[in-house]
Design a protein around this motif. Sequence first.
Motif, PDB file in Angstrom:
ATOM      1  N   GLN A 352       0.839  -1.201   0.000  1.00  0.00           N
ATOM      2  CA  GLN A 352       0.000   0.000   0.000  1.00  0.00           C
ATOM      3  C   GLN A 352       0.869   1.244   0.000  1.00  0.00           C
ATOM      4  O   GLN A 352       0.615   2.207  -0.722  1.00  0.00           O
ATOM      5  CB  GLN A 352      -0.910  -0.014   1.229  1.00  0.00           C
ATOM      6  CG  GLN A 352      -1.906   1.132   1.294  1.00  0.00           C
ATOM      7  CD  GLN A 352      -2.825   1.010   2.510  1.00  0.00           C
ATOM      8  OE1 GLN A 352      -3.096  -0.096   2.984  1.00  0.00           O
ATOM      9  NE2 GLN A 352      -3.275   2.140   3.017  1.00  0.00           N
ATOM     10  N   THR A 353       1.941   1.217   0.785  1.00  0.00           N
ATOM     11  CA  THR A 353       2.883   2.333   0.845  1.00  0.00           C
ATOM     12  C   THR A 353       3.561   2.552  -0.505  1.00  0.00           C
ATOM     13  O   THR A 353       3.765   3.684  -0.940  1.00  0.00           O
ATOM     14  CB  THR A 353       3.947   2.064   1.924  1.00  0.00           C
ATOM     15  OG1 THR A 353       3.321   2.086   3.206  1.00  0.00           O
ATOM     16  CG2 THR A 353       5.054   3.100   1.881  1.00  0.00           C
ATOM     17  N   ALA A 354       3.918   1.448  -1.171  1.00  0.00           N
ATOM     18  CA  ALA A 354       4.654   1.533  -2.440  1.00  0.00           C
ATOM     19  C   ALA A 354       3.745   1.678  -3.656  1.00  0.00           C
ATOM     20  O   ALA A 354       4.222   1.720  -4.786  1.00  0.00           O
ATOM     21  CB  ALA A 354       5.526   0.292  -2.607  1.00  0.00           C
ATOM     22  N   ASP A 355       2.426   1.729  -3.423  1.00  0.00           N
ATOM     23  CA  ASP A 355       1.445   1.816  -4.523  1.00  0.00           C
ATOM     24  C   ASP A 355       1.507   0.598  -5.436  1.00  0.00           C
ATOM     25  O   ASP A 355       1.332   0.705  -6.655  1.00  0.00           O
ATOM     26  CB  ASP A 355       1.647   3.105  -5.333  1.00  0.00           C
ATOM     27  CG  ASP A 355       1.369   4.356  -4.519  1.00  0.00           C
ATOM     28  OD1 ASP A 355       0.502   4.318  -3.631  1.00  0.00           O
ATOM     29  OD2 ASP A 355       2.048   5.379  -4.768  1.00  0.00           O
ATOM     30  N   THR A 356       1.762  -0.561  -4.858  1.00  0.00           N
ATOM     31  CA  THR A 356       1.827  -1.792  -5.651  1.00  0.00           C
ATOM     32  C   THR A 356       0.832  -2.838  -5.136  1.00  0.00           C
ATOM     33  O   THR A 356       1.000  -4.033  -5.399  1.00  0.00           O
ATOM     34  CB  THR A 356       3.251  -2.379  -5.617  1.00  0.00           C
ATOM     35  OG1 THR A 356       3.663  -2.537  -4.243  1.00  0.00           O
ATOM     36  CG2 THR A 356       4.237  -1.469  -6.338  1.00  0.00           C
TER      37      THR A 356
END
Length: 389
Positions: A352-356
């Motif tokens: 979620q943090t890495a947008d993946t």
Amino acid sequence: MEERQTKPINYLDHAATSWPKPPEVMQAMQTAMVEAAANPGRGSHKMAVKASRVMFESRRTLSRLLRVHNPNDVVFTHNTTEALNLAIKGILRKGDYVVATMVEHNSVRRPLEYLKRTLGIHVDYVPVDHQGNLDWNKLKDALSRKPKLVVCSHSSNLLGSILPIAEMGELAHKHGAVFLVDAAQSAGCIDIDVHAMNVDLLAFPGHKGLLGPQGTGGLYISPSIDLEPLLHGGTGSQSEEVEQPSVRPDRYEAGTPNTIGIAGLRAGVEKVMEMSTLHIYQHEWDLTQQMIEGIRRINGLQILGPHQGAPRTGIVSFMSDRIDSSEIAFRLDREYGIAVRAGMHCTPLAHQTADTLQTGAVRASVGVSTTVEEADAFIDAVSQICGKA
């Protein structure tokens, strides 16, 4: 570093389990199977005494590595997940407040969410940026609300980023919180001093950077902390009592332990100390920088985690804007004999943090036995699959 044995594959999945194991690990396990395969602490015959010695010496070896003053404060578990469950469920009570981070593994998140649902605990996950750097303002704001427990992953198993646990532990203690560290990706490759780093509870695996077999791990428990045991049962001590013993480590080690595996773990830890964590970290960091530089030259690939040149553990994760991560991992295995991992890596918070979160990522992770040639072969294979610049 030299290869330990002839490898049938190019193994780049050390963040899951290190392989191949040092010959000393296999020899120690074979010796224990022959000479010390009885139940430790449950008998006075020679083989039982040898089994007890295996457990004690392994505890003492781990204590030297982690700078633990009393070996009995090191409790053996079957893996990091069990250690984290023991720590989290053993300390939290109804209505407690917990601070964690957005790079936590499901081994932290799921116990916390379970206790949130069943005991009504409150949990805040402090944000990190795309490189894995913690938002210190948000952390300080969360700490001002007086949490019972602060828990963090020392190094993200997706990003490879490293959190400054000494500083985090100092802040946690200033606000009266217990500090728990998940060392799944750091034990064996980063120097850890539980006292200097303000760590109250440290969960670690035996089968990753410590070079031991699967089914081994442990939890350091500060002498100032009394956890509620996760398991209740036979310990070989205070057997006349209906309650679990109060003495350590028996209080937390109900049932027959994995003595054979723990013998192998000791040999793995001794190998780590022989090489030194500083040397191991440098070797793995050099390889990650080599791999990052190679992947950067391939069009359409995005590397996750710290920028090139920044500190990181031996993890390089990436995604393609054209090819599914699972397909890349499948082709690396079937066409090139390279073992990596793709998907969520049991850490949806970090994704979620890495947008993946929707795409997942390919994760290549190196270890002490990985060579420069293997890193080059990985880069060449990814280039052929994903297309050269």
